[in-house]
Design a protein around this motif. Structure first.
Motif, PDB file in Angstrom:
ATOM      1  N   LEU A  47     -32.805  24.353  14.797  1.00 21.05           N
ATOM      2  CA  LEU A  47     -32.166  23.690  13.643  1.00 21.05           C
ATOM      3  C   LEU A  47     -33.301  23.340  12.810  1.00 21.05           C
ATOM      4  O   LEU A  47     -33.107  22.839  11.748  1.00 21.05           O
ATOM      5  CB  LEU A  47     -30.935  22.687  14.074  1.00 21.05           C
ATOM      6  N   THR A  94     -25.378  27.348  18.659  1.00 15.25           N
ATOM      7  CA  THR A  94     -26.354  26.287  18.887  1.00 15.25           C
ATOM      8  C   THR A  94     -25.328  25.645  20.208  1.00 15.25           C
ATOM      9  O   THR A  94     -26.139  24.978  21.161  1.00 15.25           O
ATOM     10  CB  THR A  94     -26.384  25.384  17.816  1.00 15.25           C
ATOM     11  N   ILE A 150     -29.560  31.582  11.677  1.00 19.22           N
ATOM     12  CA  ILE A 150     -28.747  30.319  11.363  1.00 19.22           C
ATOM     13  C   ILE A 150     -28.047  30.553   9.878  1.00 19.22           C
ATOM     14  O   ILE A 150     -26.677  30.365   9.676  1.00 19.22           O
ATOM     15  CB  ILE A 150     -29.506  29.101  11.075  1.00 19.22           C
ATOM     16  N   THR A 182     -37.689  27.109   9.829  1.00 21.97           N
ATOM     17  CA  THR A 182     -36.705  26.637  10.396  1.00 21.97           C
ATOM     18  C   THR A 182     -35.857  26.054   9.133  1.00 21.97           C
ATOM     19  O   THR A 182     -36.172  25.467   8.162  1.00 21.97           O
ATOM     20  CB  THR A 182     -36.778  25.758  11.409  1.00 21.97           C
ATOM     21  N   PRO A 183     -34.420  26.089   9.363  1.00 18.37           N
ATOM     22  CA  PRO A 183     -33.735  26.689  10.534  1.00 18.37           C
ATOM     23  C   PRO A 183     -33.968  28.232  10.640  1.00 18.37           C
ATOM     24  O   PRO A 183     -34.258  28.880   9.537  1.00 18.37           O
ATOM     25  CB  PRO A 183     -32.214  26.581  10.179  1.00 18.37           C
TER      26      PRO A 183
END
Lengths: 232, 232, 232
Positions: free
Chosen positions: A52, A122, C60, C55-56
């Motif tokens: 994340l 996740t 995602i 990131t993420p």
């Protein structure tokens, strides 16, 4: 302390205990207990935070998580001989950690702005990666390869948490239901051997050739034998 | 080049050498040597940087680290047959890398603002994760499961570095003492078989049932046998 | 959709298929298929994104990647029995994924500003880490330890992509050539057993002692036997 933080500490503590029990099965020294307990306790949440992009990861800023791992490891180093069925205890604690973490991980994913499917993932990752790290590093057969339901329980809990949250339930309610559901599913699998139908080879395929060729059968038998030994 | 950067290159080089030696034990080709050497050489520091949120990780910006891994791998591809006791050499180089990296990792943790306990953990992780990756990918029994002291040496070095730094010692002095202590502890374990008391089953428990059931005994014997072979 | 994004989806899909085939070899349930397919499909790219600090991570924001993994896993759960030589199929799909990802990973490394050598490494990592995760979690012997060319193919593709790009070729052209080269090299290894010279012990060393001591020979024979079984 809200429910998510509580779930986080519960998850860390019970996964740390499974790491310490794995260390006891390998007859490691007390530092080995602390190492495997910490790796298992904070492993799943660490991978979640990395993915994340939430770094430094959760246990850097708040040393209480590491303190919990150390305390659990030391406690179990001295008390583990009191438990007769350590592998069974490991599996039940693992089930509690799985339940706490699939909801917690999904909630953190949603809070980080991940879309629903990614938040479910996740959640499943947080719930399963600590155990994967424990099994790989301690050289145990991965709990993921067991025939009875495992990932499915994490998936059920994470999906429930995301669905209930999207449906407008508060985080505490959604998490409570998700944790209960995941623990019920995994607990049923442990207690009653619940399993989804496993993949089966083509019926027409000569069983004498195909089945032993896969290695899974022999492996499973060895695992069953190991489990029976562990139950002593 | 200050002492921390020097420790970094030493750690990369000697861990890369252990990766190359593991490749020689699996009779891989030269690219396999380079792959395992790089994975082992930069693995521990990569995990450390990820967890501290220092990305892109250290070897992206400075290609010298990768160049060291490649050079060490190529060198060992041609010279490894000259060493008679390659697994023993691997263990001693691993000890040197462990010593360099536990101090270096703890220093980087402190520099990134981690509290003392977390800095100790980043030190231990930096020192141990390269070897874990090497053992997992090359299919060797994990060095962490050996009976003699391993993680304890990294913990001693990382704790010393953090304690001395908090007590006001300069980074160079703290690192020098920490490296020496960690190498002495791990070296003593390798040379004299130093070990902390391993976890023992409850004395009252029937040994005939419990001990062989754990698998650790059989595994350890297999490892001992393998070690004896390796010493040839 | 440009060529890089296309390569990304191809890589995810074929690696997901190899994960599902590994699940079929372990006779997991359908959720186990989805889990191993997702781990393998998005694993390599996830490590790449983490190391580059992007990131993420890629899956995602865009749930299409996960959807592809789920679809491939479900499809193979029902169709895998139709394939007679599943391990061979796994290896060829793995080769396609390796080819797609070594170019894609190198391109992403260059785009993130990594110097040439580091971009080559991110290419190789993207191409190999999904398979490593699959093999470790499913308990298969790592594909990296096979005698025929594997990492070399990824290295050739990633190096070609970086070299051609530096030489001024457009990304699409560089990627197309790199993918073709990597697949040709790995395909040749699978079809014709191409191998670089493996590390050999000192000729003067008594073969009776040294060779069986390394474990690689016995392991390789077991693997060959397993392959022959798999080809049925």
């Amino acid at each position: 302390m809200d429910i998510l933080q509580m779930l986080d500490f519960v998850g860390v503590a019970v996964f740390a205990a499974t790491g310490a029990l794995a260390a006891s099965r390998k007859q490691l020294d007390i530092i080995g207990f602390v190492f495997l307990a910490s790796l298992t306790g904070i492993g799943g949440g660490t991978v979640r935070d990395l993915i994340l992009g939430q770094t430094p990861v959760f246990w850097i800023a708040n040393s209480a998580y590491l303190a919990v791992c150390v305390a659990v490891a030391v406690l179990l180093y001295f008390t583990a001989p009191l438990f007769e069925y350590r592998y069974r205890l490991l599996l039940w604690l693992d089930a509690a950690g799985l339940a706490a973490y699939c909801a917690m991980g999904a909630a953190k994913g949603l809070a980080a702005g991940a879309p629903p499917l990614a938040a479910v993932v996740t959640g499943v990752m947080t719930a399963t990666f600590g155990g994967i790290l424990r099994d790989v590093v301690s050289g145990e057969a991965s709990v993921l390869l067991r025939r009875e339901i495992y990932v499915t329980a994490a998936l059920a809990g994470a999906s429930l948490h995301v669905a209930l949250t999207l449906a407008g339930a508060g985080t505490a309610l959604a998490a409570a239901i998700a944790v209960a559901a995941a623990f019920a599913v995994r607990g049923g699998a442990l207690r009653f051997g619940w399993a989804l139908p496993g993949y089966r080879h083509l019926p027409g395929r000569p069983a004498g050739k195909a089945l032993p060729a896969e290695g899974a059968t022999a492996r499973t038998s060895a695992r069953d034998a190991a489990d029976r030994r562990d139950l002593r």
